[in-house]
Design a protein around this motif. Sequence first.
Motif, PDB file in Angstrom:
ATOM      1  N   GLY A  46      96.745  -4.001  12.353  1.00 21.00           N
ATOM      2  CA  GLY A  46      96.881  -5.064  12.841  1.00 21.00           C
ATOM      3  C   GLY A  46      98.247  -5.587  11.854  1.00 21.00           C
ATOM      4  O   GLY A  46      98.405  -5.374  10.714  1.00 21.00           O
ATOM      5  N   VAL A  47      98.783  -6.763  11.852  1.00 18.00           N
ATOM      6  CA  VAL A  47      99.748  -8.182  11.229  1.00 18.00           C
ATOM      7  C   VAL A  47      98.930  -8.989  11.090  1.00 18.00           C
ATOM      8  O   VAL A  47      98.555  -9.614  11.627  1.00 18.00           O
ATOM      9  N   LEU A  71      96.554  -3.833   6.716  1.00 19.15           N
ATOM     10  CA  LEU A  71      96.176  -3.714   5.631  1.00 19.15           C
ATOM     11  C   LEU A  71      94.439  -3.666   6.642  1.00 19.15           C
ATOM     12  O   LEU A  71      93.704  -3.136   6.207  1.00 19.15           O
ATOM     13  N   GLU A  72      94.781  -3.096   8.127  1.00 17.11           N
ATOM     14  CA  GLU A  72      94.178  -3.081   8.200  1.00 17.11           C
ATOM     15  C   GLU A  72      94.337  -2.176   9.536  1.00 17.11           C
ATOM     16  O   GLU A  72      95.802  -1.741  10.304  1.00 17.11           O
ATOM     17  N   ALA A 125      89.608  -1.618  17.417  1.00 19.20           N
ATOM     18  CA  ALA A 125      88.651  -2.245  16.670  1.00 19.20           C
ATOM     19  C   ALA A 125      90.323  -2.484  15.268  1.00 19.20           C
ATOM     20  O   ALA A 125      89.216  -2.577  14.150  1.00 19.20           O
ATOM     21  N   ALA A 126      91.303  -1.967  15.601  1.00 18.43           N
ATOM     22  CA  ALA A 126      92.070  -2.082  14.444  1.00 18.43           C
ATOM     23  C   ALA A 126      92.743  -3.332  14.369  1.00 18.43           C
ATOM     24  O   ALA A 126      93.186  -3.884  13.337  1.00 18.43           O
ATOM     25  N   LEU A 331     100.458  -3.373  15.935  1.00 21.36           N
ATOM     26  CA  LEU A 331     101.096  -2.494  16.416  1.00 21.36           C
ATOM     27  C   LEU A 331     100.863  -1.081  16.440  1.00 21.36           C
ATOM     28  O   LEU A 331      99.773  -0.757  16.330  1.00 21.36           O
ATOM     29  N   ASP A 332     101.633  -0.564  18.255  1.00 28.07           N
ATOM     30  CA  ASP A 332     101.054   0.713  18.382  1.00 28.07           C
ATOM     31  C   ASP A 332     101.620   1.943  17.022  1.00 28.07           C
ATOM     32  O   ASP A 332     102.875   1.681  17.323  1.00 28.07           O
ATOM     33  N   CYS A 333     100.929   2.650  16.673  1.00 29.60           N
ATOM     34  CA  CYS A 333     101.126   3.554  15.906  1.00 29.60           C
ATOM     35  C   CYS A 333     101.310   4.820  16.474  1.00 29.60           C
ATOM     36  O   CYS A 333     101.239   5.722  15.275  1.00 29.60           O
TER      37      CYS A 333
END
Length: 334
Positions: A46-47, A71-72, A125-126, A331-333
Amino acid sequence: MTSALPETMTFIDLPSFGGPEALVPATGPLPKPGPEEVLVKVAAAGVNRPDVMQRQGNYNPPPGASPVPGLEIAGEVVALGAGVADLKTGDRVCALVGGGGYAEYCAAPGPQCLPVPEGLSLLEAAALPETYFTVWTNVFERGRLKAGETLLVHGGSSGIGTTAIQLARQFGARVFTTVGNAEKARACEALGAERAINYREEDYVAVVKELTGGAGVDLILDMVGGDYLPRDVEALAVEGRLVQIAFQKPSRIEFDFLPMMLKRLTLTGSTLRPRTVEQKAAIARQLREKVWPLLAAGAVRPVIFETFPLREAAKAHALMDSSRHIGKIMLDCG
């Protein structure tokens, strides 16, 4: 760590403070999970506003935390640090972290990990940890919101705001919010806000007084600060509470404390990132017991506005800076 893991990963570096362009993709070694930590292969991150503050040089990571923003996260546990008992490799988790989320791999304290709620994707969930931890501890613990009370949320279309609106309604409160345009007002009212007040066109103090029969609201969640403080005090009911969680306006103002005394108000606030693992774990336990069933039932959901590839974190921050979004930027990581 297992031999199947790569030696390096992509992460977002912050070599100097500044605008969104300060965020640049880089390659480096995977973090190693310490005692009571797990290594997560990050699917999404997350941003959040604190990430923007860190990028600008206004919010340094706490001692020992990764300097990488984020942070998440959510993803799959791929390695365990010493002493981890409640998690195993292969578990799908979301986690609140002190930093390091903008990366393909991230070390997370085991007690700050929660299972992915039934029915939610890893991306959804993120979007949970930072906002849900923040709302729970500030609205329900510090703010003591109860069924039948009234809550005013400033910035209702933010990730924090959309979460606070939904949770407060689920727990029986009346919710009002402030927003900057009609589109955001419609979105907040669709989520359960009884009234979304366009602060550019209306005086939120007058509106909430009218909506409460002149009494004012029981609780205000404020992430604006500055000249909102005396107006918040005016908008609060007798015995009301104000919880300050961020500042988009200055944190220093001239303030008359007499109205606070006459109305017997509680003015408080908190930050989340510097708290200990034990303190964050206590919040996680409350969420798992009282909020995760609501997520699994579909009664509350994260609101995701737009998702960017990890390497385009700068574009995600540009969107955050514009304040055009409603809900979360991700963000897709993977």
